[in-house]
Design an enzyme around this catalytic site. Structure first.
Site, PDB file in Angstrom:
ATOM      1  N   LYS A  10       4.399   2.615  -7.801  1.00 10.01           N
ATOM      2  CA  LYS A  10       3.727   1.376  -8.192  1.00 10.01           C
ATOM      3  C   LYS A  10       3.996   1.049  -9.674  1.00 10.01           C
ATOM      4  O   LYS A  10       4.539   1.891 -10.404  1.00 10.01           O
ATOM      5  CB  LYS A  10       2.234   1.525  -7.901  1.00 10.01           C
ATOM      6  CG  LYS A  10       1.918   1.597  -6.386  1.00 10.01           C
ATOM      7  CD  LYS A  10       0.430   1.809  -6.150  1.00 10.01           C
ATOM      8  CE  LYS A  10       0.063   1.685  -4.683  1.00 10.01           C
ATOM      9  NZ  LYS A  10      -1.398   1.885  -4.476  1.00 10.01           N
ATOM     10  N   TYR A  50      -0.277  -6.286   1.832  1.00  8.25           N
ATOM     11  CA  TYR A  50      -1.656  -5.769   1.825  1.00  8.25           C
ATOM     12  C   TYR A  50      -2.608  -6.644   2.643  1.00  8.25           C
ATOM     13  O   TYR A  50      -3.814  -6.664   2.364  1.00  8.25           O
ATOM     14  CB  TYR A  50      -2.150  -5.631   0.386  1.00  8.25           C
ATOM     15  CG  TYR A  50      -1.647  -4.389  -0.322  1.00  8.25           C
ATOM     16  CD1 TYR A  50      -1.847  -3.113   0.219  1.00  8.25           C
ATOM     17  CD2 TYR A  50      -0.992  -4.474  -1.553  1.00  8.25           C
ATOM     18  CE1 TYR A  50      -1.399  -1.971  -0.435  1.00  8.25           C
ATOM     19  CE2 TYR A  50      -0.540  -3.328  -2.214  1.00  8.25           C
ATOM     20  CZ  TYR A  50      -0.754  -2.081  -1.650  1.00  8.25           C
ATOM     21  OH  TYR A  50      -0.319  -0.938  -2.299  1.00  8.25           O
ATOM     22  N   ASN A 113      -3.215   3.993  -8.936  1.00  9.32           N
ATOM     23  CA  ASN A 113      -2.996   5.299  -8.297  1.00  9.32           C
ATOM     24  C   ASN A 113      -1.534   5.614  -7.993  1.00  9.32           C
ATOM     25  O   ASN A 113      -1.224   6.440  -7.140  1.00  9.32           O
ATOM     26  CB  ASN A 113      -3.902   5.462  -7.066  1.00  9.32           C
ATOM     27  CG  ASN A 113      -3.617   4.428  -5.991  1.00  9.32           C
ATOM     28  OD1 ASN A 113      -2.741   3.585  -6.148  1.00  9.32           O
ATOM     29  ND2 ASN A 113      -4.335   4.511  -4.891  1.00  9.32           N
ATOM     30  N   HIS A 116       2.471   4.523  -3.357  1.00  6.16           N
ATOM     31  CA  HIS A 116       2.111   4.057  -2.009  1.00  6.16           C
ATOM     32  C   HIS A 116       2.940   4.827  -0.991  1.00  6.16           C
ATOM     33  O   HIS A 116       4.124   5.078  -1.218  1.00  6.16           O
ATOM     34  CB  HIS A 116       2.423   2.561  -1.850  1.00  6.16           C
ATOM     35  CG  HIS A 116       2.323   2.110  -0.418  1.00  6.16           C
ATOM     36  ND1 HIS A 116       1.155   1.677   0.138  1.00  6.16           N
ATOM     37  CD2 HIS A 116       3.249   2.096   0.585  1.00  6.16           C
ATOM     38  CE1 HIS A 116       1.353   1.394   1.425  1.00  6.16           C
ATOM     39  NE2 HIS A 116       2.623   1.636   1.716  1.00  6.16           N
ATOM     40  N   GLU A 127       6.236  -2.305   6.934  1.00  4.41           N
ATOM     41  CA  GLU A 127       6.471  -2.359   5.490  1.00  4.41           C
ATOM     42  C   GLU A 127       7.965  -2.356   5.167  1.00  4.41           C
ATOM     43  O   GLU A 127       8.421  -3.085   4.277  1.00  4.41           O
ATOM     44  CB  GLU A 127       5.751  -1.179   4.819  1.00  4.41           C
ATOM     45  CG  GLU A 127       4.234  -1.315   4.914  1.00  4.41           C
ATOM     46  CD  GLU A 127       3.457  -0.056   4.563  1.00  4.41           C
ATOM     47  OE1 GLU A 127       2.212  -0.106   4.607  1.00  4.41           O
ATOM     48  OE2 GLU A 127       4.071   0.987   4.258  1.00  4.41           O
TER      49      GLU A 127
HETATM   50  P1  IDP Z   1      -3.738   4.089   0.390  1.00  2.00           P
HETATM   51  O1  IDP Z   1      -2.836   3.506  -0.684  1.00  2.00           O
HETATM   52  O2  IDP Z   1      -4.126   5.498   0.055  1.00  2.00           O
HETATM   53  O3  IDP Z   1      -3.193   3.927   1.785  1.00  2.00           O
HETATM   54  P2  IDP Z   1      -5.609   1.939   1.021  1.00  2.00           P
HETATM   55  O4  IDP Z   1      -7.030   2.150   1.482  1.00  2.00           O
HETATM   56  O5  IDP Z   1      -4.627   1.458   2.036  1.00  2.00           O
HETATM   57  O6  IDP Z   1      -5.123   3.284   0.329  1.00  2.00           O
HETATM   58  O7  IDP Z   1      -5.667   0.909  -0.184  1.00  2.00           O
HETATM   59  C1  IDP Z   1      -4.486   0.314  -0.671  1.00  2.00           C
HETATM   60  C2  IDP Z   1      -4.521   0.337  -2.175  1.00  2.00           C
HETATM   61  O8  IDP Z   1      -5.584  -0.497  -2.622  1.00  2.00           O
HETATM   62  C3  IDP Z   1      -4.808   1.699  -2.802  1.00  2.00           C
HETATM   63  O9  IDP Z   1      -3.687   2.533  -2.912  1.00  2.00           O
HETATM   64  C4  IDP Z   1      -5.336   1.282  -4.165  1.00  2.00           C
HETATM   65  O10 IDP Z   1      -4.271   0.946  -5.059  1.00  2.00           O
HETATM   66  C5  IDP Z   1      -6.130   0.013  -3.829  1.00  2.00           C
HETATM   67  N1  IDP Z   1      -7.531   0.339  -3.646  1.00  2.00           N
HETATM   68  C6  IDP Z   1      -8.118   0.869  -2.551  1.00  2.00           C
HETATM   69  N2  IDP Z   1      -9.431   1.059  -2.745  1.00  2.00           N
HETATM   70  C7  IDP Z   1      -9.681   0.642  -4.002  1.00  2.00           C
HETATM   71  C8  IDP Z   1     -10.868   0.576  -4.793  1.00  2.00           C
HETATM   72  O11 IDP Z   1     -11.972   0.965  -4.368  1.00  2.00           O
HETATM   73  N3  IDP Z   1     -10.752   0.068  -6.058  1.00  2.00           N
HETATM   74  C9  IDP Z   1      -9.546  -0.368  -6.549  1.00  2.00           C
HETATM   75  N4  IDP Z   1      -8.425  -0.332  -5.832  1.00  2.00           N
HETATM   76  C10 IDP Z   1      -8.475   0.167  -4.573  1.00  2.00           C
HETATM   77 MG    MG Z   2      -2.874   2.179   2.896  1.00  2.58          MG
END
Ligand code: IDP
Ligand code: MG
Length: 150
Positions: A10, A50, A113, A116, A127
């Site tokens: 990312k 997304y 984070n 992805h 994707e």
């Molecule tokens: P993942 O990336 O681990 O699959 P997902 O639940 O699919 O997680 O969420 C997609 C992305 O959305 C996450 O990687 C993160 O960057 C963002 N995200 C998810 N939950 C939160 C949150 O509570 N606060 C801010 N960003 C979030």
């Molecule tokens: Mg996800």
């Protein structure tokens, strides 16, 4: 089963010079890179990428984050590739991600984070199709597969 998974460093991972670290971890795990490109994701593609999160409280921030700078998009192939990448990524919220995972080692907040990885084979296919053209995905054999799986 041999699977393909979509992985992305990312924008924060690119800015923090973690491209090599992340690629190195996936490569050493034994997966094979079959597509790699840098990409500044346009907003409409980010929204499609997304779509499952539309309406959530973090959605607008997520779209802004993922379009904020270049990312590295990749397709990795190998035995159980989807699960292998999910496990080395660590949990979505880095506060809960174990040390030794990418997020557990390099991130602090779910909104930044670093990596992805597709959560299922069908998500991976969706994707990959959204980000890559067919001709960007290569098929080749690599030495050493006999040392990775039985
Ligand atoms: P993942 O990336 O681990 O699959 P997902 O639940 O699919 O997680 O969420 C997609 C992305 O959305 C996450 O990687 C993160 O960057 C963002 N995200 C998810 N939950 C939160 C949150 O509570 N606060 C801010 N960003 C979030
Ligand atoms: Mg996800």
């Amino acid at each position: 089963m041999i699977e393909k998974t979509f992985v992305m460093v990312k924008p924060d991972g690119v800015q923090r010079s973690l491209i090599g670290e992340i690629i190195g971890r996936i490569e050493r795990r034994g997966l094979k890179a079959i597509a790699v490109k840098m990409y500044h994701i346009p907003k409409d593609i980010a929204e499609r990428f997304y779509a499952e999160h539309k309406g959530k409280q973090f959605y607008d921030g997520l779209i802004k984050y993922i379009t904020s700078g270049p990312v590295v998009c990749m397709v990795w192939e190998g035995e159980g590739a989807v699960g292998a990448v999910r496990s080395l990524m660590g949990k979505t919220n880095p506060a809960e991600a174990l040390p030794g995972t990418v997020r557990g080692d390099f991130a602090l907040h779910p909104g930044k984070n670093v990596i992805h990885g597709s959560d299922s084979i069908s998500s991976a296919q969706r994707e990959i199709n959204l980000i890559f053209n067919d001709y960007e995905i290569l098929e080749y054999s690599k030495i050493g597969s006999e040392w990775l799986i039985e």
